[in-house]
Design a protein around this motif. Sequence first.
Motif, PDB file in Angstrom:
ATOM      1  N   ALA A  93       0.842  -1.202   0.000  1.00 43.37           N
ATOM      2  CA  ALA A  93       0.000   0.000   0.000  1.00 43.37           C
ATOM      3  C   ALA A  93       0.879   1.255   0.000  1.00 43.37           C
ATOM      4  CB  ALA A  93      -0.937  -0.014   1.201  1.00 43.37           C
ATOM      5  N   SER A  94       1.946   1.250   0.798  1.00 41.55           N
ATOM      6  CA  SER A  94       2.828   2.430   0.852  1.00 41.55           C
ATOM      7  C   SER A  94       3.490   2.656  -0.496  1.00 41.55           C
ATOM      8  CB  SER A  94       3.918   2.265   1.910  1.00 41.55           C
ATOM      9  OG  SER A  94       3.333   1.993   3.148  1.00 41.55           O
ATOM     10  N   MET A  95       3.882   1.565  -1.110  1.00 45.57           N
ATOM     11  CA  MET A  95       4.548   1.686  -2.405  1.00 45.57           C
ATOM     12  C   MET A  95       3.588   2.261  -3.457  1.00 45.57           C
ATOM     13  SD  MET A  95       6.647  -1.352  -4.152  1.00 45.57           S
ATOM     14  CE  MET A  95       7.408  -1.225  -5.749  1.00 45.57           C
ATOM     15  N   ALA A  96       2.364   1.741  -3.505  1.00 52.13           N
ATOM     16  CA  ALA A  96       1.385   2.235  -4.495  1.00 52.13           C
ATOM     17  C   ALA A  96       1.039   3.699  -4.221  1.00 52.13           C
ATOM     18  CB  ALA A  96       0.135   1.369  -4.467  1.00 52.13           C
ATOM     19  N   LYS A  97       0.907   4.044  -2.947  1.00 46.21           N
ATOM     20  CA  LYS A  97       0.597   5.441  -2.609  1.00 46.21           C
ATOM     21  C   LYS A  97       1.747   6.356  -3.017  1.00 46.21           C
ATOM     22  CE  LYS A  97      -2.281   4.487   1.436  1.00 46.21           C
ATOM     23  NZ  LYS A  97      -2.393   4.647   2.890  1.00 46.21           N
ATOM     24  N   GLY A  98       2.973   5.896  -2.762  1.00 43.09           N
ATOM     25  CA  GLY A  98       4.150   6.699  -3.128  1.00 43.09           C
ATOM     26  C   GLY A  98       4.215   6.924  -4.635  1.00 43.09           C
ATOM     27  N   GLY A 102       3.860  10.470  -6.371  1.00 42.22           N
ATOM     28  CA  GLY A 102       4.984  10.928  -7.191  1.00 42.22           C
ATOM     29  C   GLY A 102       4.576  11.237  -8.624  1.00 42.22           C
ATOM     30  N   SER A 103       3.546  10.504  -9.119  1.00 42.88           N
ATOM     31  CA  SER A 103       3.149  10.760 -10.509  1.00 42.88           C
ATOM     32  C   SER A 103       1.837  11.532 -10.608  1.00 42.88           C
ATOM     33  CB  SER A 103       3.050   9.460 -11.319  1.00 42.88           C
ATOM     34  OG  SER A 103       3.123   8.330 -10.544  1.00 42.88           O
ATOM     35  N   ALA A 104       1.351  11.995  -9.468  1.00 44.64           N
ATOM     36  CA  ALA A 104       0.092  12.770  -9.425  1.00 44.64           C
ATOM     37  C   ALA A 104      -1.045  12.022 -10.131  1.00 44.64           C
ATOM     38  CB  ALA A 104       0.291  14.154 -10.044  1.00 44.64           C
ATOM     39  N   LYS A 105      -1.149  10.727  -9.819  1.00 42.50           N
ATOM     40  CA  LYS A 105      -2.207   9.884 -10.382  1.00 42.50           C
ATOM     41  C   LYS A 105      -3.034   9.308  -9.230  1.00 42.50           C
ATOM     42  CE  LYS A 105      -1.032  10.269 -14.684  1.00 42.50           C
ATOM     43  NZ  LYS A 105      -0.002   9.457 -15.310  1.00 42.50           N
ATOM     44  N   PRO A 106      -4.251   8.841  -9.527  1.00 46.32           N
ATOM     45  CA  PRO A 106      -5.093   8.329  -8.439  1.00 46.32           C
ATOM     46  C   PRO A 106      -4.573   7.031  -7.817  1.00 46.32           C
ATOM     47  CG  PRO A 106      -6.371   8.659 -10.458  1.00 46.32           C
ATOM     48  CD  PRO A 106      -4.934   8.839 -10.813  1.00 46.32           C
ATOM     49  N   TYR A 107      -4.999   6.823  -6.579  1.00 46.58           N
ATOM     50  CA  TYR A 107      -4.691   5.590  -5.843  1.00 46.58           C
ATOM     51  C   TYR A 107      -5.996   4.844  -5.578  1.00 46.58           C
ATOM     52  CZ  TYR A 107      -3.858   2.677  -1.699  1.00 46.58           C
ATOM     53  OH  TYR A 107      -3.835   1.642  -0.814  1.00 46.58           O
ATOM     54  N   GLU A 331      -8.566   7.760  -1.025  1.00 48.32           N
ATOM     55  CA  GLU A 331      -7.709   8.812  -0.458  1.00 48.32           C
ATOM     56  C   GLU A 331      -6.348   8.207  -0.141  1.00 48.32           C
ATOM     57  OE1 GLU A 331      -8.523  11.932  -0.064  1.00 48.32           O
ATOM     58  OE2 GLU A 331     -10.596  11.648  -0.716  1.00 48.32           O
ATOM     59  N   LEU A 332      -5.303   9.019  -0.253  1.00 48.88           N
ATOM     60  CA  LEU A 332      -3.971   8.525   0.133  1.00 48.88           C
ATOM     61  C   LEU A 332      -3.914   8.262   1.643  1.00 48.88           C
ATOM     62  CD1 LEU A 332      -1.522  10.680  -2.027  1.00 48.88           C
ATOM     63  CD2 LEU A 332      -2.080   8.261  -2.281  1.00 48.88           C
ATOM     64  N   SER A 333      -4.838   8.877   2.359  1.00 46.30           N
ATOM     65  CA  SER A 333      -4.853   8.671   3.819  1.00 46.30           C
ATOM     66  C   SER A 333      -5.558   7.371   4.205  1.00 46.30           C
ATOM     67  CB  SER A 333      -5.560   9.848   4.495  1.00 46.30           C
ATOM     68  OG  SER A 333      -6.872   9.961   3.968  1.00 46.30           O
ATOM     69  N   GLU A 334      -6.138   6.679   3.221  1.00 42.97           N
ATOM     70  CA  GLU A 334      -6.849   5.436   3.554  1.00 42.97           C
ATOM     71  C   GLU A 334      -5.865   4.400   4.096  1.00 42.97           C
ATOM     72  OE1 GLU A 334      -9.973   4.244   1.008  1.00 42.97           O
ATOM     73  OE2 GLU A 334      -9.804   2.130   1.582  1.00 42.97           O
ATOM     74  N   GLU A 335      -6.198   3.891   5.282  1.00 45.29           N
ATOM     75  CA  GLU A 335      -5.268   2.968   5.936  1.00 45.29           C
ATOM     76  C   GLU A 335      -5.517   1.535   5.511  1.00 45.29           C
ATOM     77  OE1 GLU A 335      -4.316   3.362   9.978  1.00 45.29           O
ATOM     78  OE2 GLU A 335      -5.146   5.377  10.105  1.00 45.29           O
ATOM     79  N   ILE A 336      -4.492   0.728   5.670  1.00 41.68           N
ATOM     80  CA  ILE A 336      -4.696  -0.709   5.446  1.00 41.68           C
ATOM     81  C   ILE A 336      -5.544  -1.235   6.615  1.00 41.68           C
ATOM     82  CG2 ILE A 336      -2.584  -1.080   4.124  1.00 41.68           C
ATOM     83  CD1 ILE A 336      -2.328  -2.321   7.527  1.00 41.68           C
ATOM     84  N   ASP A 337      -6.244  -2.361   6.373  1.00 41.57           N
ATOM     85  CA  ASP A 337      -7.070  -2.951   7.430  1.00 41.57           C
ATOM     86  C   ASP A 337      -6.913  -4.474   7.371  1.00 41.57           C
ATOM     87  OD1 ASP A 337      -8.947  -3.940   9.116  1.00 41.57           O
ATOM     88  OD2 ASP A 337     -10.642  -2.792   8.307  1.00 41.57           O
ATOM     89  N   PRO A 338      -6.145  -5.037   8.335  1.00 45.37           N
ATOM     90  CA  PRO A 338      -5.887  -6.486   8.310  1.00 45.37           C
ATOM     91  C   PRO A 338      -7.173  -7.311   8.363  1.00 45.37           C
ATOM     92  CG  PRO A 338      -4.512  -5.385   9.941  1.00 45.37           C
ATOM     93  CD  PRO A 338      -5.474  -4.354   9.442  1.00 45.37           C
ATOM     94  N   ASN A 339      -8.253  -6.726   8.913  1.00 43.59           N
ATOM     95  CA  ASN A 339      -9.512  -7.473   9.041  1.00 43.59           C
ATOM     96  C   ASN A 339     -10.596  -6.966   8.101  1.00 43.59           C
ATOM     97  OD1 ASN A 339      -8.485  -9.031  11.254  1.00 43.59           O
ATOM     98  ND2 ASN A 339      -8.671  -7.162  12.479  1.00 43.59           N
TER      99      ASN A 339
END
Length: 343
Positions: A93-98, A102-107, A331-339
């Motif tokens: 998730a961090s990699m995709a968000k980065g 970096g490319s100003a494209k949606p996540y 949103e880039l602020s969307e967190e991962i959720d293990p459950n």
Amino acid sequence: MVNVTILAIETSCDETAIAILRGSELMASEVASQSEHEAYGGVVPEVASRNHLVHAPRLLEQALQNAGVMLADVDAFAATSGPGLASSLMIGASMAKGLALGSAKPYLAINHLEGHLLSPFFLWPGSAIPATTHGEIEPNVSLIVSGGHTLLVEVRDVHDYRVLGRTVDDAAGEAFDKVAKLLGLGYPGGPEIENRAAEGNPARFDFPRSMLDSGDHNFSFSGLKTAVRYRLANVELANAKVVDDLCASFQAAVVEVLVTKTVRAAKECDARLVTLSGGVSCNQALRSEMTERCREIGLRLVFAPVKLCTDNAAMIAFAASLRFRAGQRSELSEEIDPNLALV
Ligand code: KG4
Ligand code: ZN
């Protein structure tokens, strides 16, 4: 819009995977499996996340190269945001968000279970149903059987799901893995058990068909695993024929419950189509029994292509492309959720 390019990253468990999808064409699908866990007979989260860090940058380069795509050509970046191992999900998730930032494209944050669930609809050589270009799919009852999940879902359309039932304890794949460990076979256990079962007698050991007539659509596999363990007290594991017969009898019990309950759920929902996905759906005994029972009552059946049954990023890219076409963004602020739940 049809030729939108999605780059997706999957790191929910012990597979590091990156795929690039352009329109309905899979340009690249790279998967690095981690053999490091074999020694432990199961996935060690800390080892998995460290390995994702090592593999992901290499796979990214490989995927871009194989696809002949530049980062600037990508329209959206997607990653599995759950369910899964927290420390592993975070890497992808961090990699995709980065990359998105970096490319100003949606996540796009994608549910791993939705990836599996939609994978039977993905266009792949040999797949029975072409990928939809309209974001519509035929209503179906879907069985997702993996190492972490056993889920029966009524699928009314893309993004319109109703969970009918799930395992109350171990997932089907987890049962394969645990029984393989009891029998001294390798990890992951599913393919090992399937191989040994091919030589074995499925009627030799009478293992329980737990919750077959529970009156709901739930599953239980932990009693079956315990039944195998008790049986080991009075058999000779050094005898290869005994192990083959144990594998065949165990597999027959799992398959009978999965198939019977799926077909029953499909009837109850008036579905005309059944879909099957997740790592355990690689299993040929499950595929042929499901095929036979669906044929008997005129239900159509579609499997996920074998390459998309175990964890991969192509299914995440496909799910992301349908969400992207539907105008959805995360949103880039969307967190991962293990459950994270499917719905
Ligand atoms: O979908 P998946 O790659 O990961 C999860 O999301 O959990 O599924 C992995 C699971 C493992 O438990 C593995 O033993 C099982 O799928 N599996 C199989 C077969 N191939 C993989 N189970 C039964 N028969 C197989 N041929
Ligand atoms: Zn999975």
